[in-house]
Motif scaffolding. Structure first.
Motif, mmCIF file in Angstrom:
data_model
loop_
_atom_site.group_PDB
_atom_site.id
_atom_site.type_symbol
_atom_site.label_atom_id
_atom_site.label_comp_id
_atom_site.label_asym_id
_atom_site.label_seq_id
_atom_site.Cartn_x
_atom_site.Cartn_y
_atom_site.Cartn_z
ATOM 1 N N SER A 98 -76.147 -20.561 -39.481
ATOM 2 C CA SER A 98 -75.697 -21.047 -38.178
ATOM 3 C C SER A 98 -75.404 -19.834 -37.312
ATOM 4 C CB SER A 98 -74.450 -21.925 -38.329
ATOM 5 O OG SER A 98 -74.052 -22.439 -37.075
ATOM 6 N N ILE A 99 -76.114 -19.714 -36.198
ATOM 7 C CA ILE A 99 -76.099 -18.497 -35.400
ATOM 8 C C ILE A 99 -75.569 -18.789 -33.998
ATOM 9 C CG2 ILE A 99 -77.490 -16.595 -34.513
ATOM 10 C CD1 ILE A 99 -77.313 -16.818 -37.602
ATOM 11 N N SER A 100 -74.660 -17.938 -33.528
ATOM 12 C CA SER A 100 -74.223 -17.976 -32.130
ATOM 13 C C SER A 100 -75.064 -16.979 -31.355
ATOM 14 C CB SER A 100 -72.736 -17.622 -32.024
ATOM 15 O OG SER A 100 -71.943 -18.629 -32.618
ATOM 16 N N LEU A 101 -75.917 -17.492 -30.478
ATOM 17 C CA LEU A 101 -76.822 -16.634 -29.722
ATOM 18 C C LEU A 101 -76.067 -15.885 -28.629
ATOM 19 C CD1 LEU A 101 -79.862 -19.062 -29.376
ATOM 20 C CD2 LEU A 101 -79.524 -17.249 -31.061
ATOM 21 N N ILE A 102 -76.510 -14.676 -28.339
ATOM 22 C CA ILE A 102 -75.868 -13.816 -27.342
ATOM 23 C C ILE A 102 -76.613 -13.944 -26.024
ATOM 24 C CG2 ILE A 102 -75.267 -11.438 -26.751
ATOM 25 C CD1 ILE A 102 -75.134 -10.849 -29.744
ATOM 26 N N VAL A 103 -75.852 -14.191 -24.955
ATOM 27 C CA VAL A 103 -76.449 -14.335 -23.630
ATOM 28 C C VAL A 103 -77.084 -13.018 -23.209
ATOM 29 C CG1 VAL A 103 -76.007 -14.833 -21.196
ATOM 30 C CG2 VAL A 103 -74.806 -16.116 -22.979
ATOM 31 N N GLU A 104 -78.308 -13.103 -22.711
ATOM 32 C CA GLU A 104 -78.983 -11.916 -22.198
ATOM 33 C C GLU A 104 -78.280 -11.477 -20.921
ATOM 34 O OE1 GLU A 104 -81.149 -8.927 -22.656
ATOM 35 O OE2 GLU A 104 -81.983 -10.593 -23.799
ATOM 36 N N ALA A 105 -77.928 -10.202 -20.851
ATOM 37 C CA ALA A 105 -77.118 -9.714 -19.730
ATOM 38 C C ALA A 105 -77.829 -9.927 -18.401
ATOM 39 C CB ALA A 105 -76.788 -8.242 -19.937
ATOM 40 N N ILE A 106 -79.085 -9.532 -18.302
ATOM 41 C CA ILE A 106 -79.814 -9.646 -17.039
ATOM 42 C C ILE A 106 -81.177 -10.263 -17.322
ATOM 43 C CG2 ILE A 106 -80.798 -8.407 -15.076
ATOM 44 C CD1 ILE A 106 -78.768 -6.214 -15.539
ATOM 45 N N ARG A 107 -81.510 -11.297 -16.568
ATOM 46 C CA ARG A 107 -82.853 -11.883 -16.635
ATOM 47 C C ARG A 107 -83.292 -12.214 -15.224
ATOM 48 N NH1 ARG A 107 -85.573 -14.095 -21.231
ATOM 49 N NH2 ARG A 107 -84.556 -13.442 -23.150
ATOM 50 N N TYR A 108 -84.567 -11.928 -14.946
ATOM 51 C CA TYR A 108 -85.113 -12.206 -13.626
ATOM 52 C C TYR A 108 -86.148 -13.327 -13.725
ATOM 53 C CZ TYR A 108 -82.932 -7.858 -12.096
ATOM 54 O OH TYR A 108 -82.020 -6.879 -11.799
ATOM 55 N N LYS A 109 -86.294 -14.023 -12.608
ATOM 56 C CA LYS A 109 -87.246 -15.129 -12.543
ATOM 57 C C LYS A 109 -88.621 -14.592 -12.160
ATOM 58 C CE LYS A 109 -87.978 -19.673 -10.389
ATOM 59 N NZ LYS A 109 -87.432 -20.655 -9.413
ATOM 60 N N LEU A 110 -89.610 -14.880 -13.017
ATOM 61 C CA LEU A 110 -90.995 -14.499 -12.745
ATOM 62 C C LEU A 110 -91.782 -15.771 -12.449
ATOM 63 C CD1 LEU A 110 -93.354 -12.477 -12.670
ATOM 64 C CD2 LEU A 110 -93.585 -12.778 -15.153
ATOM 65 N N SER A 111 -92.180 -15.950 -11.185
ATOM 66 C CA SER A 111 -92.955 -17.120 -10.755
ATOM 67 C C SER A 111 -94.428 -16.733 -10.673
ATOM 68 C CB SER A 111 -92.465 -17.629 -9.400
ATOM 69 O OG SER A 111 -91.090 -17.972 -9.458
ATOM 70 N N ILE A 112 -95.296 -17.614 -11.171
ATOM 71 C CA ILE A 112 -96.726 -17.301 -11.234
ATOM 72 C C ILE A 112 -97.520 -18.462 -10.657
ATOM 73 C CG2 ILE A 112 -98.651 -16.665 -12.739
ATOM 74 C CD1 ILE A 112 -96.554 -15.686 -14.765
#
Length: 630
Positions: A293-307
């Motif tokens: 059972s794993i507690s996932l770590i929030v990614e500090a920075i993520r950007y939106k890539l629209s295609i």
């Protein structure tokens, strides 16, 4: 005494030699010219019971035109039992030697003949380097005559796969489609990546990803493990809904229990948008369930890539992972990422993008095009690609959209030549056609309105006139419901008219092809299916269909004195009756009072208690999901 012994020994040697000396009913030669041409590229042969045909493929290596990688044969037939044999390096067609492969011939069957790698015999596993000419013998071992159709492709972008397992007899699925059971030789697989699953009851499934390369076989050999040598893994995460990859194979989303995992060390990876991937080694023990059972770590920075793409509908891959169909978007970490778009008929688009903020990509896809060189003998023939006129042979046609195209070559006084040609992006394909002189075939019948089949192909109804029939012998069949088929061999002479009159004889009433599906009919089930009954009658008749028990008591009448003017009939039935064996009875009576009778047995069973419990759980789950959504 000595003379008698000599005669006896000579007789033994003669019989032994005769056993290896097999006369073919007919021999057909196919000349293969690299890079893309076979003459002829298709064969239709009418094969009577007990007869056979030997096709000899003669490969010509012409460096000026291109190398020889493979040729590919697809066989369909209308017979009831055919066998095939493959021979290598046939110097004498009447004594081809021992076959390198043989077996029953289902319809359709595909065979890959690799020229720059080994031919693989299954189930023996023997590998053979092919030598021209290669022989393919087809034998009609059944009781029904039929037409064998053979299509030859040269250097097509297909490959093969050989799958073996211990134990044998395991079911093989490619991209979730059932193919057959091991040991298995599969030809004609499109190049690229495919997922292969090997399944056998009582054993753990094995899943493999295989890359099919053109013109060669790939190999998979698996030893299946029993449940005693497997364990289970329960995976949960916070938040839930993370994708689970076990040894890089996708297994679903958390929470999930995965069964039949081989004992030993395995790699688990969890992936979810907006969170860092989590990777862990786990040890699976026999007959035990390992839980993580794993507690996932929030990614500090993520950007939106629209295609977006023009046209839309392209498949999107970011760093090799599928991300949907354009227009679409995904979230990625800062840094460099590889973007790839795929759309049939267009060139693949690839770009490395540097993400430092939200980004929008508008991509114009380029049409994938190739070229086509067309030769004909004689030259000066009109060339059509997908019914569009391009000019006369010899001709080079530039900028043809990639994909499979129908090429037709026409010339007055000659039979039309047509083939399916693969146009590959950025490459030059070649067609070389030898046109056959044509004659006219006129067919009439008594009574008129009968269907006419030439070499197994429907060419119209009587009376008809066809002016584009290639010279030579052809199999002709004239068929009309209620009459016996008229069959014969016709000789077409160039620029002459051949007249055929078929006097059709009335057929006796008969019933054939009676099938009942499913064979086990479930009652008292929430997912009830119809019982489907199919059969064929030989002439117009009054038809009755009944369900009877095994003591011939009528349970239900599905069709009563129905006047049918068509040969093929289908009847649907649904009703709850007591479990047991029953039979479908079909009675057909023609206008003269002659009667035909056929029956087929099926079984009725009640749905099991376990299935009812599962249905109840499933229903409660649906209600729970609806309550959450509302």
């Amino acid at each position: 005494m000595r003379n008698a012994l000599s005669v006896f020994l000579c007789l033994v040697l003669f019989v032994t030699a005769l056993a290896n000396y097999t006369l073919a009913s007919s021999i057909i030669y196919v000349n293969i010219y690299p890079p893309k041409s076979a003459q002829p590229n298709s064969i239709n042969y009418y094969l009577k019971p007990g007869n056979d045909v030997l096709i000899l493929f003669r490969v010509s290596a012409i460096p000026a035109l291109g190398s020889m990688n493979s040729f590919f044969v697809t066989i369909t037939h209308s017979g009831d039992a055919l066998n095939y044999e493959i021979y290598n390096g046939v110097n004498n067609p009447n004594s081809p030697g021992s076959p390198i492969q043989r077996g029953g011939l289902s319809s359709p069957t595909s065979i890959l003949f690799p020229w720059d790698s080994d031919f693989v015999n299954v189930p023996a596993g023997q590998r053979t380097k092919l030598v021209s000419p290669v022989g393919l013998r087809i034998v009609n071992t059944g009781k029904k005559a039929g037409t064998v159709s053979i299509k030859i492709g040269v250097n097509e972008s297909v490959g093969g796969l050989v799958v073996n397992s211990k134990p044998s007899g395991a079911s093989v699925y490619i991209d979730n489609k059932f193919i057959g059971t091991t040991p298995l030789n599969i030809s004609g697989i499109k190049t690229g990546t495919h997922v292969v699953r090997i399944s056998y009851q009582g054993y753990a499934d094995r899943v493999r990803t295989v890359i099919i390369r053109p013109h060669r076989y790939e190999f998979i050999s698996e030893t299946l493990l029993t449940p005693a040598n497997t364990g289970s893994l329960y995976v949960d995460s916070n938040p839930r809904g993370a994708s689970i990859y076990l040894d890089d194979n996708y297994e679903g989303e958390t929470p999930r229990r995965i069964d039949f995992i081989p004992v030993g060390s395995h790699t688990v990876r969890l992936s979810k948008e907006g969170y860092r991937d989590y990777v862990q080694q786990v040890w699976i023990q026999a007959n035990q369930t390992t839980t993580i059972s794993i507690s996932l770590i929030v990614e500090a920075i993520r950007y939106k890539l629209s295609i977006n793409s023009n046209p839309s509908g392209a498949r999107v891959f970011v760093d090799g992972i599928p991300r949907g169909i354009t227009p679409t978007y995904t979230y990625v970490t800062p840094g460099y990422h590889q973007v790839k778009l795929e759309l049939e008929g267009y060139l693949d688009y690839e770009e490395t993008v540097h993400i430092t903020r939200d980004m929008l990509l508008n991509i114009n896809l380029q049409v994938a095009e190739g070229a086509l060189v067309v030769f004909s003998e004689p030259s000066g023939a009109d060339v059509y690609v997908d019914d569009r006129y391009y000019g006369r042979t010899p001709i080079t046609i530039q900028r043809i959209p990639a994909g499979r195209r129908i090429v037709t070559i026409k010339m007055p006084g000659y039979a039309d030549w047509t083939d399916d040609v693969l146009i590959e992006p950025g490459k030059i394909s070649q067609v070389s056609a030898t046109l056959k002189l044509a004659g006219t075939l006129q067919v009439s019948s008594s009574p008129p309105g009968a269907k006419v089949y030439l070499d197994g192909k429907d060419i119209g109804v009587t009376p008809l006139s066809n002016s584009g029939v290639p010279e030579g012998t052809h199999n002709l069949s004239v068929e009309l419901f209620g009459y016996k088929p008229w069959q014969g061999i016709v000789e077409i002479l160039p620029r002459q008219t051949t007249n055929i009159f078929a006097k059709l004889e009335p057929a006796p009433i008969d019933i054939s092809g009676l099938t009942v599906s499913p064979q086990v009919y479930k009652v008292k089930t929430p997912f009830k299916k119809d019982l489907s009954i199919n059969f064929t009658i030989t002439k117009p008749a009054t038809v009755t269909v009944e369900i009877r028990d095994m003591e011939d008591r009528v349970i239900d009448v599905l069709m009563s004195n129905f006047k049918s003017s068509v040969p093929k009939l289908e009847v649907k039935w649904r009703r709850d009756i007591s479990p047991g064996n029953y039979k479908v009875v079909v009675i057909a009576v023609d206008e003269d009072g002659n009667q035909a009778y056929r029956e087929a047995i099926f079984r009725v069973e009640e749905e099991s208690l376990l299935n009812w419990i599962l249905y109840g759980i499933f229903g409660l789950l649906i209600l729970w999901i609806i309550s959450i959504l509302l």
